[in-house]
Motif scaffolding. Structure first.
Motif, mmCIF file in Angstrom:
data_model
loop_
_atom_site.group_PDB
_atom_site.id
_atom_site.type_symbol
_atom_site.label_atom_id
_atom_site.label_comp_id
_atom_site.label_asym_id
_atom_site.label_seq_id
_atom_site.Cartn_x
_atom_site.Cartn_y
_atom_site.Cartn_z
ATOM 1 N N TRP A 171 0.755 -1.279 -0.073
ATOM 2 C CA TRP A 171 0.214 -0.242 0.134
ATOM 3 C C TRP A 171 0.932 1.201 -0.064
ATOM 4 O O TRP A 171 2.250 1.058 0.430
ATOM 5 N N VAL A 216 -9.219 -3.118 0.640
ATOM 6 C CA VAL A 216 -8.722 -2.225 1.894
ATOM 7 C C VAL A 216 -8.822 -2.571 2.553
ATOM 8 O O VAL A 216 -9.683 -1.900 3.488
ATOM 9 N N HIS A 249 -4.827 6.661 -2.161
ATOM 10 C CA HIS A 249 -4.131 5.660 -2.296
ATOM 11 C C HIS A 249 -4.188 4.817 -3.246
ATOM 12 O O HIS A 249 -4.597 3.920 -3.989
#
Length: 131
Positions: A75, A101, A113
């Motif tokens: 991430w 996520v 992100h």
């Protein structure tokens, strides 16, 4: 690719082993990857990423001696876009895979992100494939 290095580093500083897969292959990856691939580790560190804390590591091609090929994904906070870069013979690239996520990523108030992946990382896991 536009990385928020401070936010990304903070995320990895707060990551624990519980945030990572606990299977034997992934544990071997986390224990060995930093020393096995110091240039890749240093490159990711400059982006705020801890190479030993992947969001996902996919393994395949397990040989008789326990050498395993991995694609590891991380991430990153910021804006991804198309990105590819070689660190030695390891490809670092933005990944458009659809990962779940985790709440810690989703809860961060931030502009965005994305996932950055590395491949192919080869680690001797010590887990031998059965014939």
């Amino acid at each position: 690719m536009n990385v928020d290095i401070d936010m990304t580093r903070q995320y990895y500083d707060e990551c624990t082993d519980e945030d990572c897969c606990s299977c034997g292959y992934c544990q071997a990856y986390r224990r060995q990857v930093r020393n096995a691939y110091p240039e890749v580790s240093a490159y990711l560190d400059r982006l705020g990423i801890d190479i030993g804390k992947p969001a996902e590591s996919i393994y395949w091609d397990i040989d008789q001696e326990g050498l395993v090929g991995f694609i590891a994904s991380y991430w990153v906070f910021g804006a991804g876009g198309h990105f590819e870069h070689m660190v030695g013979d390891i490809k670092v690239y933005t990944d458009n895979m659809s990962y779940n996520v985790p709440p810690r990523v989703a809860a961060v108030e931030h502009s965005g992100h994305f996932v950055l992946s590395v491949s192919v990382i080869q680690i001797h896991t010590g887990i031998k494939r059965e014939s």
